[in-house]
Design a protein around this motif. Structure first.
Motif, mmCIF file in Angstrom:
data_model
loop_
_atom_site.group_PDB
_atom_site.id
_atom_site.type_symbol
_atom_site.label_atom_id
_atom_site.label_comp_id
_atom_site.label_asym_id
_atom_site.label_seq_id
_atom_site.Cartn_x
_atom_site.Cartn_y
_atom_site.Cartn_z
ATOM 1 N N GLU A 1 0.856 -1.180 0.000
ATOM 2 C CA GLU A 1 0.000 0.000 0.000
ATOM 3 C C GLU A 1 0.895 1.232 0.000
ATOM 4 N N MET A 2 0.584 2.169 -0.875
ATOM 5 C CA MET A 2 1.419 3.351 -1.020
ATOM 6 C C MET A 2 0.871 4.502 -0.185
ATOM 7 N N LEU A 3 1.773 5.355 0.256
ATOM 8 C CA LEU A 3 1.384 6.537 0.999
ATOM 9 C C LEU A 3 0.850 7.602 0.043
ATOM 10 N N GLU A 4 0.221 8.614 0.598
ATOM 11 C CA GLU A 4 -0.219 9.738 -0.231
ATOM 12 C C GLU A 4 0.466 11.020 0.205
ATOM 13 N N THR A 5 1.618 10.852 0.838
ATOM 14 C CA THR A 5 2.511 11.960 1.179
ATOM 15 C C THR A 5 3.896 11.612 0.634
ATOM 16 N N ASP A 6 4.805 12.558 0.702
ATOM 17 C CA ASP A 6 6.191 12.290 0.309
ATOM 18 C C ASP A 6 6.675 11.051 1.058
ATOM 19 N N ASP A 7 7.062 10.014 0.330
ATOM 20 C CA ASP A 7 7.356 8.718 0.963
ATOM 21 C C ASP A 7 8.840 8.408 1.043
ATOM 22 N N ARG A 8 9.693 9.377 0.727
ATOM 23 C CA ARG A 8 11.128 9.090 0.712
ATOM 24 C C ARG A 8 11.683 8.908 2.123
ATOM 25 N N ALA A 9 12.514 7.904 2.278
ATOM 26 C CA ALA A 9 13.282 7.712 3.509
ATOM 27 C C ALA A 9 14.753 7.832 3.127
ATOM 28 N N GLU A 10 15.348 8.959 3.472
ATOM 29 C CA GLU A 10 16.749 9.222 3.125
ATOM 30 C C GLU A 10 17.655 8.761 4.263
ATOM 31 N N HIS A 11 18.632 7.925 3.935
ATOM 32 C CA HIS A 11 19.541 7.397 4.953
ATOM 33 C C HIS A 11 20.986 7.501 4.460
ATOM 34 N N PRO A 12 21.570 8.691 4.537
ATOM 35 C CA PRO A 12 22.952 8.848 4.074
ATOM 36 C C PRO A 12 23.936 7.992 4.855
ATOM 37 N N GLU A 13 23.539 7.584 6.071
ATOM 38 C CA GLU A 13 24.406 6.725 6.880
ATOM 39 C C GLU A 13 24.365 5.266 6.441
ATOM 40 N N GLY A 14 23.399 4.932 5.580
ATOM 41 C CA GLY A 14 23.221 3.552 5.124
ATOM 42 C C GLY A 14 22.126 2.857 5.905
ATOM 43 N N ALA A 15 21.119 2.341 5.207
ATOM 44 C CA ALA A 15 20.003 1.634 5.836
ATOM 45 C C ALA A 15 20.204 0.133 5.655
ATOM 46 N N PRO A 16 20.274 -0.616 6.755
ATOM 47 C CA PRO A 16 20.521 -2.062 6.650
ATOM 48 C C PRO A 16 19.318 -2.804 6.093
ATOM 49 N N VAL A 17 19.612 -3.900 5.416
ATOM 50 C CA VAL A 17 18.586 -4.764 4.822
ATOM 51 C C VAL A 17 18.469 -6.036 5.647
ATOM 52 N N THR A 18 17.247 -6.440 5.936
ATOM 53 C CA THR A 18 16.970 -7.700 6.625
ATOM 54 C C THR A 18 16.206 -8.615 5.684
ATOM 55 N N VAL A 19 16.779 -9.749 5.387
ATOM 56 C CA VAL A 19 16.137 -10.704 4.476
ATOM 57 C C VAL A 19 15.280 -11.654 5.297
ATOM 58 N N GLN A 20 13.992 -11.714 4.989
ATOM 59 C CA GLN A 20 13.054 -12.527 5.757
ATOM 60 C C GLN A 20 12.790 -13.885 5.138
ATOM 61 N N ALA A 21 13.016 -14.008 3.831
ATOM 62 C CA ALA A 21 12.726 -15.279 3.151
ATOM 63 C C ALA A 21 13.864 -15.602 2.187
ATOM 64 N N PRO A 22 15.066 -15.920 2.719
ATOM 65 C CA PRO A 22 16.238 -16.101 1.851
ATOM 66 C C PRO A 22 16.099 -17.232 0.851
ATOM 67 N N ASP A 23 15.197 -18.174 1.110
ATOM 68 C CA ASP A 23 15.047 -19.314 0.204
ATOM 69 C C ASP A 23 13.974 -19.104 -0.853
ATOM 70 N N HIS A 24 13.301 -17.971 -0.838
ATOM 71 C CA HIS A 24 12.252 -17.724 -1.830
ATOM 72 C C HIS A 24 12.868 -17.602 -3.228
ATOM 73 N N GLY A 25 12.196 -18.167 -4.199
ATOM 74 C CA GLY A 25 12.727 -18.179 -5.556
ATOM 75 C C GLY A 25 12.935 -16.806 -6.153
ATOM 76 N N ALA A 26 12.211 -15.787 -5.669
ATOM 77 C CA ALA A 26 12.340 -14.446 -6.223
ATOM 78 C C ALA A 26 13.609 -13.735 -5.781
ATOM 79 N N LEU A 27 14.359 -14.323 -4.833
ATOM 80 C CA LEU A 27 15.589 -13.693 -4.359
ATOM 81 C C LEU A 27 16.850 -14.334 -4.941
ATOM 82 N N GLY A 28 16.711 -15.413 -5.666
ATOM 83 C CA GLY A 28 17.841 -15.963 -6.403
ATOM 84 C C GLY A 28 18.949 -16.556 -5.569
ATOM 85 N N GLY A 29 18.683 -16.897 -4.305
ATOM 86 C CA GLY A 29 19.696 -17.540 -3.486
ATOM 87 C C GLY A 29 20.892 -16.659 -3.177
ATOM 88 N N VAL A 30 20.666 -15.341 -3.051
ATOM 89 C CA VAL A 30 21.802 -14.434 -2.827
ATOM 90 C C VAL A 30 22.164 -14.302 -1.353
#
Length: 248
Positions: free
Chosen positions: A142-171
């Motif tokens: 669901e999309m917001l109806e306001t400016d939706d940018r989250a700027e993280h110049p410090e770097g935003a970490p990624v958490t993988v919840q389904a590493p075995d899902h076929g759409a992630l390619g086993g990375v």
């Protein structure tokens, strides 16, 4: 051969250079998405890129022509580009709604992937305006109806919840940090495969007979910094995500 239609990923920059009393202007046109295109083409895809300014004239003219593609990718181009052609805006002429055509293409069995950017989802100053568009109800978020940018110049970490899902390619689960993304909310029934901070990064869903997916950060700089662009998982991720959304 699998076929993808990449819409957007281009921009024109017009600059004013002020030097004391005098000034001059320069204009630069840039096309992005080369790394994304190369990743898919290395796996046998045929990628047709319609830069933002060509969507008005080169968008498929019929449902059959659109259905000839296995995947439509919208990246960093707002809804107005699809809705306000020169005929509509300048001459008040009516014409088919391109976003309705994409929605119908998906419901009939096509694949749609939206990739983040300043003019994706809601976008900067809420100018992308997809929440209330015909695509608003078929994406896995669901999309917001306001400016939706989250700027993280410090770097935003990624958490993988389904590493075995076929759409992630086993990375795996160790992804480079990102410098920003579009904030969204997961839709009921969708699968959130990876998050950035606490928000969806990669999510997929079905819609009618087709599939949809999102990657809520950039496929190119600036939100995708060099460590992400040079990451060994970059190509496998995009190939897997594109393939899953296309129905593989």
């Amino acid at each position: 051969m699998k076929k993808a239609l990449l819409l957007g990923e281009s921009w024109t920059t017009h600059m004013i250079h002020q030097k004391g009393f005098d000034s001059f202007t320069t204009t630069e046109y840039v096309e992005g998405g080369q790394e994304f295109t190369a990743a898919l083409e290395s796996d046998g895809w045929q990628v047709t890129h319609l830069p933002a300014h060509t969507i008005e004239t080169r968008f498929p003219s019929s449902a059959a022509e659109l259905a000839d593609h296995d995947l439509v990718v919208i990246s960093d181009v707002g809804a107005n580009t699809f809705l306000l052609s020169r005929a509509v805006f300048g001459r008040s002429a009516s014409e088919p709604n391109k976003l309705e055509q994409i929605r119908d293409y998906v419901l009939a069995g096509g694949g749609l992937l939206m990739v983040g950017g300043y003019l994706s989802f809601s976008g900067i100053d809420a100018k992308a305006r997809y929440a209330a568009s015909p695509l608003g109800d078929i994406l896995p978020v669901e999309m917001l109806e306001t400016d939706d940018r989250a700027e993280h110049p410090e770097g935003a970490p990624v958490t993988v919840q389904a590493p075995d899902h076929g759409a992630l390619g086993g990375v795996g689960s160790d992804w480079p940090a990102l410098l920003g993304y579009n904030r969204t909310r997961a839709r009921a029934g969708a699968e959130v495969l990876a998050r950035v901070k606490d928000d969806p990064l990669v999510a997929v869903a079905t819609a009618g007979r087709g599939r949809t997916g999102v990657f809520t950060s950039d496929m190119s700089p600036h939100w995708a910094p060099p460590p992400f662009m040079e990451w060994s998982g970059y190509g496998p991720l995009w190939r897997a995500l594109a393939g899953w959304v296309a129905g593989d």
